[in-house]
Design a protein around this motif. Structure first.
Motif, PDB file in Angstrom:
ATOM      1  N   TYR A 157      -4.998   3.807   1.248  1.00 66.25           N
ATOM      2  CA  TYR A 157      -3.852   4.213   2.067  1.00 66.25           C
ATOM      3  C   TYR A 157      -4.276   5.291   3.048  1.00 66.25           C
ATOM      4  O   TYR A 157      -4.974   6.233   2.705  1.00 66.25           O
ATOM      5  CB  TYR A 157      -2.733   4.742   1.160  1.00 66.25           C
ATOM      6  CG  TYR A 157      -1.474   5.145   1.909  1.00 66.25           C
ATOM      7  CD1 TYR A 157      -0.400   4.275   1.990  1.00 66.25           C
ATOM      8  CD2 TYR A 157      -1.363   6.392   2.525  1.00 66.25           C
ATOM      9  CE1 TYR A 157       0.759   4.638   2.674  1.00 66.25           C
ATOM     10  CE2 TYR A 157      -0.220   6.763   3.209  1.00 66.25           C
ATOM     11  CZ  TYR A 157       0.842   5.882   3.278  1.00 66.25           C
ATOM     12  OH  TYR A 157       1.982   6.234   3.954  1.00 66.25           O
ATOM     13  N   SER A 170      -4.161  -0.683  -1.653  1.00 68.51           N
ATOM     14  CA  SER A 170      -3.308  -1.868  -1.571  1.00 68.51           C
ATOM     15  C   SER A 170      -3.509  -2.724  -2.817  1.00 68.51           C
ATOM     16  O   SER A 170      -4.627  -2.917  -3.290  1.00 68.51           O
ATOM     17  CB  SER A 170      -3.640  -2.672  -0.320  1.00 68.51           C
ATOM     18  OG  SER A 170      -4.996  -3.083  -0.303  1.00 68.51           O
ATOM     19  N   GLN A 206      -1.645   1.451   5.794  1.00 63.59           N
ATOM     20  CA  GLN A 206      -0.454   2.006   5.151  1.00 63.59           C
ATOM     21  C   GLN A 206       0.534   0.853   4.945  1.00 63.59           C
ATOM     22  O   GLN A 206       0.258  -0.287   5.314  1.00 63.59           O
ATOM     23  CB  GLN A 206       0.141   3.175   5.958  1.00 63.59           C
ATOM     24  CG  GLN A 206       0.158   2.975   7.469  1.00 63.59           C
ATOM     25  CD  GLN A 206       1.457   2.435   8.006  1.00 63.59           C
ATOM     26  OE1 GLN A 206       2.197   1.805   7.296  1.00 63.59           O
ATOM     27  NE2 GLN A 206       1.729   2.672   9.275  1.00 63.59           N
ATOM     28  N   CYS A 207       1.685   1.162   4.361  1.00 60.87           N
ATOM     29  CA  CYS A 207       2.561   0.117   3.837  1.00 60.87           C
ATOM     30  C   CYS A 207       2.971  -0.929   4.861  1.00 60.87           C
ATOM     31  O   CYS A 207       2.974  -2.135   4.562  1.00 60.87           O
ATOM     32  CB  CYS A 207       3.797   0.734   3.181  1.00 60.87           C
ATOM     33  SG  CYS A 207       4.907   1.607   4.326  1.00 60.87           S
ATOM     34  N   CYS A 254       0.892  -1.158   0.000  1.00 67.32           N
ATOM     35  CA  CYS A 254       0.000   0.000   0.000  1.00 67.32           C
ATOM     36  C   CYS A 254       0.922   1.197   0.000  1.00 67.32           C
ATOM     37  O   CYS A 254       1.532   1.518   1.020  1.00 67.32           O
ATOM     38  CB  CYS A 254      -0.916  -0.029   1.220  1.00 67.32           C
ATOM     39  SG  CYS A 254      -2.336   1.075   1.080  1.00 67.32           S
ATOM     40  N   TYR A 255       1.054   1.861  -1.124  1.00 68.44           N
ATOM     41  CA  TYR A 255       2.224   2.672  -1.415  1.00 68.44           C
ATOM     42  C   TYR A 255       2.221   4.085  -0.868  1.00 68.44           C
ATOM     43  O   TYR A 255       3.147   4.517  -0.201  1.00 68.44           O
ATOM     44  CB  TYR A 255       2.426   2.702  -2.934  1.00 68.44           C
ATOM     45  CG  TYR A 255       3.778   3.189  -3.374  1.00 68.44           C
ATOM     46  CD1 TYR A 255       4.915   2.451  -3.109  1.00 68.44           C
ATOM     47  CD2 TYR A 255       3.911   4.399  -4.045  1.00 68.44           C
ATOM     48  CE1 TYR A 255       6.164   2.885  -3.512  1.00 68.44           C
ATOM     49  CE2 TYR A 255       5.158   4.850  -4.458  1.00 68.44           C
ATOM     50  CZ  TYR A 255       6.284   4.086  -4.177  1.00 68.44           C
ATOM     51  OH  TYR A 255       7.511   4.528  -4.566  1.00 68.44           O
ATOM     52  N   SER A 256       1.161   4.848  -1.142  1.00 70.66           N
ATOM     53  CA  SER A 256       1.193   6.274  -0.809  1.00 70.66           C
ATOM     54  C   SER A 256      -0.227   6.834  -0.776  1.00 70.66           C
ATOM     55  O   SER A 256      -1.178   6.186  -1.231  1.00 70.66           O
ATOM     56  CB  SER A 256       2.015   7.038  -1.864  1.00 70.66           C
ATOM     57  OG  SER A 256       1.410   6.941  -3.142  1.00 70.66           O
TER      58      SER A 256
END
Length: 285
Positions: free
Chosen positions: A215, A172, A234-235, A165-167
């Motif tokens: 995210y 995701s 989040q990531c 889940c990048y930004s």
């Protein structure tokens, strides 16, 4: 009298408005200042000693502790990483990892959202044996002056497919490792101290059940850290959540509200498989 009361109310409202505007301006200015001060990329570590011929060493029938120490210095692969490749009859991959480990890299800073930067290099990292359930962490992502890093869960080791889940503004998803993490200036491969079947089950279920989740940087702070149904993440949180939900294991090294890549790295539940771009002696300390 009524006129004075109205004027007093308007003046009070104006003062509140200006106070809020000043606070927001100072906050955004602080973020921008932090971004400027952090524009120098993380120091990309590479060996300052000679590259050695390890071609005969990696095919020895049995390795000594001294052999493993030498291979770690030459490749960034720990005993776990070396044995994983040797047991699969892929010792030659160790030589490819060594080439990548010693290769000179040019650093670049990429700004991909407001106040957020990533440290990249101009070539791809060669990873050793990735297994389902492995976790890849990096210190390369930072928001303003705060270096949080990035992480991803390996769901298909052979094909280098990760869940991440990048930004902000993203969801995701499954992605090839090379797209987002293959050229970061540093990375570590970590493996939870669990049976392979447990790690594989976590990876499989995460890959099918934890997709399309928005995210949210403050997951765990203004939303629950754990709920039966994950709605924001989040990531690193999504990795922590997967192991918590599907294996009953807490991988957060400090137990705080926000779980960060460094918290996963510091967890006693983790073993180091491979390091790249970090000083192999100090790692992320």
């Amino acid at each position: 009298m009524e006129t004075n009361k109205v004027w007093h109310t308007k003046r009070k409202g104006l003062v509140w408005f200006l106070s809020i505007l000043l606070s927001v301006s100072l906050f955004l200015g602080g973020l921008q200042l932090g971004t400027i001060l952090q524009m120098n990329p993380w120091e990309h570590w590479r060996p300052n000693y000679a590259k050695e011929d390890i071609s005969q060493l990696i095919v020895k029938e049995e390795l000594t502790e001294e052999d493993y120490r030498l291979l770690y210095r030459q490749t960034g692969l720990t005993r776990l990483g070396v044995d994983s490749l040797r047991n699969k009859g892929n010792a030659k991959r160790i030589l490819e990892v060594q080439e990548s480990y010693f290769e000179t890299a040019e650093l670049e800073v990429l700004n991909f959202t407001v106040f957020t930067n990533i440290d990249y290099i101009d070539h791809s990292i060669v990873f050793g044996d990735l297994q389902e359930g492995d976790i890849i962490v990096s210190a390369c992502t930072y928001v303003s002056g705060f270096r949080f890093g990035h992480s991803a869960l390996v769901v298909d080791g052979e094909n280098e497919i990760i869940l991440e889940c990048y930004s902000p503004g993203t969801y995701s998803k499954l992605e090839h490792l090379g797209v987002s993490m293959g050229s970061l200036a540093n990375a570590m491969v970590l493996r939870p101290k669990l049976d392979e079947s447990v790690r594989r089950n976590v990876a499989d279920r995460a890959a099918s059940e934890l997709l399309g989740i928005p995210y949210f940087m403050l997951a765990g702070v203004v939303s629950p850290k754990y709920t039966e149904r994950l709605e924001r993440t989040q990531c690193t949180h999504i990795i922590w959540y997967a192991y918590k939900k599907y294996a009953g294991v807490d991988l957060d090294g400090n137990g705080g509200l926000v779980v960060k890549p460094r918290d996963i790295f510091r967890s006693e539940q983790m073993e180091l498989v491979q390091v790249y771009g970090f000083n192999p002696e100090t790692l992320w300390n």
